[in-house]
Design a protein around this motif. Structure first.
Motif, PDB file in Angstrom:
ATOM      1  N   LEU A 137       0.826  -1.210   0.000  1.00 49.01           N
ATOM      2  CA  LEU A 137       0.000   0.000   0.000  1.00 49.01           C
ATOM      3  C   LEU A 137       0.861   1.262   0.000  1.00 49.01           C
ATOM      4  O   LEU A 137       0.597   2.193  -0.761  1.00 49.01           O
ATOM      5  N   TYR A 138       1.880   1.286   0.839  1.00 49.10           N
ATOM      6  CA  TYR A 138       2.759   2.454   0.879  1.00 49.10           C
ATOM      7  C   TYR A 138       3.534   2.603  -0.429  1.00 49.10           C
ATOM      8  O   TYR A 138       3.755   3.725  -0.895  1.00 49.10           O
ATOM      9  N   SER A 139       3.949   1.491  -1.011  1.00 51.66           N
ATOM     10  CA  SER A 139       4.659   1.553  -2.292  1.00 51.66           C
ATOM     11  C   SER A 139       3.759   2.124  -3.382  1.00 51.66           C
ATOM     12  O   SER A 139       4.173   3.009  -4.139  1.00 51.66           O
ATOM     13  N   LEU A 140       2.544   1.620  -3.473  1.00 55.22           N
ATOM     14  CA  LEU A 140       1.610   2.104  -4.495  1.00 55.22           C
ATOM     15  C   LEU A 140       1.230   3.567  -4.248  1.00 55.22           C
ATOM     16  O   LEU A 140       1.098   4.344  -5.195  1.00 55.22           O
ATOM     17  N   TYR A 141       1.085   3.932  -2.991  1.00 56.57           N
ATOM     18  CA  TYR A 141       0.802   5.324  -2.662  1.00 56.57           C
ATOM     19  C   TYR A 141       1.963   6.220  -3.106  1.00 56.57           C
ATOM     20  O   TYR A 141       1.755   7.266  -3.714  1.00 56.57           O
ATOM     21  N   GLY A 142       3.184   5.812  -2.796  1.00 55.18           N
ATOM     22  CA  GLY A 142       4.357   6.582  -3.199  1.00 55.18           C
ATOM     23  C   GLY A 142       4.471   6.696  -4.711  1.00 55.18           C
ATOM     24  O   GLY A 142       4.804   7.767  -5.243  1.00 55.18           O
ATOM     25  N   ILE A 143       4.188   5.610  -5.409  1.00 56.78           N
ATOM     26  CA  ILE A 143       4.213   5.646  -6.877  1.00 56.78           C
ATOM     27  C   ILE A 143       3.147   6.595  -7.395  1.00 56.78           C
ATOM     28  O   ILE A 143       3.391   7.379  -8.314  1.00 56.78           O
ATOM     29  N   PHE A 144       1.964   6.554  -6.805  1.00 49.86           N
ATOM     30  CA  PHE A 144       0.887   7.449  -7.235  1.00 49.86           C
ATOM     31  C   PHE A 144       1.291   8.911  -7.063  1.00 49.86           C
ATOM     32  O   PHE A 144       1.171   9.707  -7.996  1.00 49.86           O
ATOM     33  N   ILE A 145       1.763   9.258  -5.882  1.00 48.92           N
ATOM     34  CA  ILE A 145       2.157  10.644  -5.614  1.00 48.92           C
ATOM     35  C   ILE A 145       3.325  11.044  -6.512  1.00 48.92           C
ATOM     36  O   ILE A 145       3.295  12.070  -7.187  1.00 48.92           O
ATOM     37  N   GLY A 146       4.360  10.224  -6.518  1.00 45.77           N
ATOM     38  CA  GLY A 146       5.565  10.550  -7.268  1.00 45.77           C
ATOM     39  C   GLY A 146       5.338  10.651  -8.759  1.00 45.77           C
ATOM     40  O   GLY A 146       5.764  11.616  -9.402  1.00 45.77           O
ATOM     41  N   TYR A 147       4.672   9.668  -9.316  1.00 49.01           N
ATOM     42  CA  TYR A 147       4.478   9.660 -10.758  1.00 49.01           C
ATOM     43  C   TYR A 147       3.518  10.764 -11.199  1.00 49.01           C
ATOM     44  O   TYR A 147       3.720  11.391 -12.233  1.00 49.01           O
ATOM     45  N   SER A 148       2.498  11.029 -10.396  1.00 47.16           N
ATOM     46  CA  SER A 148       1.554  12.093 -10.741  1.00 47.16           C
ATOM     47  C   SER A 148       2.235  13.457 -10.746  1.00 47.16           C
ATOM     48  O   SER A 148       2.060  14.251 -11.677  1.00 47.16           O
ATOM     49  N   ILE A 149       3.020  13.726  -9.718  1.00 48.72           N
ATOM     50  CA  ILE A 149       3.693  15.014  -9.630  1.00 48.72           C
ATOM     51  C   ILE A 149       4.760  15.136 -10.712  1.00 48.72           C
ATOM     52  O   ILE A 149       4.872  16.175 -11.374  1.00 48.72           O
ATOM     53  N   ASN A 150       5.524  14.066 -10.935  1.00 43.32           N
ATOM     54  CA  ASN A 150       6.550  14.108 -11.967  1.00 43.32           C
ATOM     55  C   ASN A 150       5.939  14.273 -13.356  1.00 43.32           C
ATOM     56  O   ASN A 150       6.459  15.033 -14.177  1.00 43.32           O
ATOM     57  N   TYR A 151       4.829  13.609 -13.606  1.00 43.36           N
ATOM     58  CA  TYR A 151       4.157  13.728 -14.905  1.00 43.36           C
ATOM     59  C   TYR A 151       3.711  15.165 -15.142  1.00 43.36           C
ATOM     60  O   TYR A 151       3.925  15.734 -16.215  1.00 43.36           O
ATOM     61  N   GLU A 152       3.094  15.769 -14.151  1.00 39.18           N
ATOM     62  CA  GLU A 152       2.634  17.151 -14.290  1.00 39.18           C
ATOM     63  C   GLU A 152       3.806  18.113 -14.450  1.00 39.18           C
ATOM     64  O   GLU A 152       3.721  19.085 -15.198  1.00 39.18           O
ATOM     65  N   TYR A 153       4.900  17.843 -13.754  1.00 41.42           N
ATOM     66  CA  TYR A 153       6.080  18.693 -13.877  1.00 41.42           C
ATOM     67  C   TYR A 153       6.638  18.614 -15.303  1.00 41.42           C
ATOM     68  O   TYR A 153       6.936  19.645 -15.915  1.00 41.42           O
ATOM     69  N   GLU A 154       6.773  17.414 -15.824  1.00 41.36           N
ATOM     70  CA  GLU A 154       7.291  17.244 -17.187  1.00 41.36           C
ATOM     71  C   GLU A 154       6.336  17.868 -18.209  1.00 41.36           C
ATOM     72  O   GLU A 154       6.776  18.489 -19.185  1.00 41.36           O
ATOM     73  N   LEU A 155       5.044  17.718 -18.000  1.00 41.69           N
ATOM     74  CA  LEU A 155       4.047  18.310 -18.891  1.00 41.69           C
ATOM     75  C   LEU A 155       4.134  19.833 -18.868  1.00 41.69           C
ATOM     76  O   LEU A 155       4.063  20.484 -19.920  1.00 41.69           O
ATOM     77  N   SER A 156       4.332  20.407 -17.685  1.00 42.72           N
ATOM     78  CA  SER A 156       4.442  21.872 -17.600  1.00 42.72           C
ATOM     79  C   SER A 156       5.705  22.362 -18.309  1.00 42.72           C
ATOM     80  O   SER A 156       5.700  23.427 -18.919  1.00 42.72           O
ATOM     81  N   LYS A 157       6.797  21.595 -18.223  1.00 40.64           N
ATOM     82  CA  LYS A 157       8.018  21.972 -18.940  1.00 40.64           C
ATOM     83  C   LYS A 157       7.795  21.951 -20.450  1.00 40.64           C
ATOM     84  O   LYS A 157       8.240  22.856 -21.162  1.00 40.64           O
ATOM     85  N   VAL A 158       7.095  20.947 -20.953  1.00 47.36           N
ATOM     86  CA  VAL A 158       6.804  20.854 -22.386  1.00 47.36           C
ATOM     87  C   VAL A 158       5.922  22.009 -22.823  1.00 47.36           C
ATOM     88  O   VAL A 158       6.150  22.643 -23.866  1.00 47.36           O
ATOM     89  N   GLN A 159       4.915  22.320 -22.020  1.00 50.09           N
ATOM     90  CA  GLN A 159       4.012  23.417 -22.356  1.00 50.09           C
ATOM     91  C   GLN A 159       4.740  24.762 -22.347  1.00 50.09           C
ATOM     92  O   GLN A 159       4.469  25.614 -23.185  1.00 50.09           O
ATOM     93  N   GLU A 160       5.641  24.965 -21.408  1.00 54.48           N
ATOM     94  CA  GLU A 160       6.435  26.194 -21.378  1.00 54.48           C
ATOM     95  C   GLU A 160       7.321  26.296 -22.608  1.00 54.48           C
ATOM     96  O   GLU A 160       7.463  27.357 -23.207  1.00 54.48           O
ATOM     97  N   LYS A 161       7.896  25.169 -22.999  1.00 50.16           N
ATOM     98  CA  LYS A 161       8.774  25.150 -24.173  1.00 50.16           C
ATOM     99  C   LYS A 161       7.979  25.460 -25.433  1.00 50.16           C
ATOM    100  O   LYS A 161       8.438  26.207 -26.298  1.00 50.16           O
ATOM    101  N   GLU A 162       6.771  24.885 -25.548  1.00 45.89           N
ATOM    102  CA  GLU A 162       5.923  25.145 -26.710  1.00 45.89           C
ATOM    103  C   GLU A 162       5.464  26.610 -26.739  1.00 45.89           C
ATOM    104  O   GLU A 162       5.299  27.192 -27.795  1.00 45.89           O
ATOM    105  N   ALA A 163       5.230  27.189 -25.569  1.00 45.68           N
ATOM    106  CA  ALA A 163       4.756  28.575 -25.512  1.00 45.68           C
ATOM    107  C   ALA A 163       5.833  29.564 -25.924  1.00 45.68           C
ATOM    108  O   ALA A 163       5.529  30.624 -26.455  1.00 45.68           O
ATOM    109  N   THR A 164       7.084  29.207 -25.669  1.00 46.92           N
ATOM    110  CA  THR A 164       8.183  30.120 -26.024  1.00 46.92           C
ATOM    111  C   THR A 164       8.616  29.992 -27.474  1.00 46.92           C
ATOM    112  O   THR A 164       9.284  30.876 -27.979  1.00 46.92           O
ATOM    113  N   THR A 165       8.251  28.893 -28.123  1.00 44.53           N
ATOM    114  CA  THR A 165       8.659  28.732 -29.534  1.00 44.53           C
ATOM    115  C   THR A 165       7.591  29.168 -30.480  1.00 44.53           C
ATOM    116  O   THR A 165       6.517  29.495 -30.227  1.00 44.53           O
TER     117      THR A 165
END
Length: 165
Positions: A137-165
């Motif tokens: 349960l703790y492993s799956l919880y950590g994966i959920f939190i970590g992967y969700s936050i990392n995914y959104e962070y990477e998505l925001s970086k891509v969106q920022e890059k697209e906005a500047t080009t």
């Protein structure tokens, strides 16, 4: 007649900080509920109500009201856990850091915070089913939190890059 849709017609996306809040809240409530289901079906001896023991008096905390309040409290505490991940590990890619974060949380709860919660026996006195279920349960919880936050962070970086080009 077709109306032209402008960029200003779309609602603004939620800020990244708000997404971290909602990820933490949902993650805590969802995985707290899964933890209760695991307790209900005797996969673990640790009930979500254990979180109330150090602070609440009375037998109400062992009933349905205590379970609901415990799960909501897990959601609130999970928001803090999500922000800690955001501030420390959001830039790391991959699923393994989330898994490791979940294991660290497991060790924190079962070793460091264990003396505060009388209904949770010391780790090596717990049944094998309880330990395995809790680690999962703790492993799956950590994966959920970590992967969700990392995914959104990477998505925001891509969106920022697209906005500047």
């Amino acid at each position: 007649m077709v109306k032209e849709i402008k960029k200003s017609d779309y609602p603004k996306p939620m800020s990244f900080i708000a997404l971290v809040f909602w990820t933490g809240l949902f993650g805590g409530i969802f995985w707290g509920t899964i933890g209760y289901i695991s307790y209900f079906f005797n996969f673990t001896d640790v009930a979500p109500n254990a979180i109330l023991e150090p602070w609440a008096l009375g037998d109400w905390k062992k009933g349905w009201l205590g379970t609901v309040i415990s799960i909501i409290l897990m959601g609130v505490l999970s928001v803090i856990v999500a922000y800690v991940y955001y501030f420390t590990l959001r830039k790391v890619k991959g699923i393994w850091f989330g898994w490791g974060y979940g294991i660290v949380l497991f060790l924190l709860v079962f070793f460091v915070l264990n003396p505060l919660i009388p209904s949770i026996k010391p780790l090596f006195d717990l049944s094998r089913d309880t330990i395995i279920t809790s680690v999962c349960l703790y492993s799956l919880y950590g994966i959920f939190i970590g992967y969700s936050i990392n995914y959104e962070y990477e998505l925001s970086k891509v969106q920022e890059k697209e906005a500047t080009t």
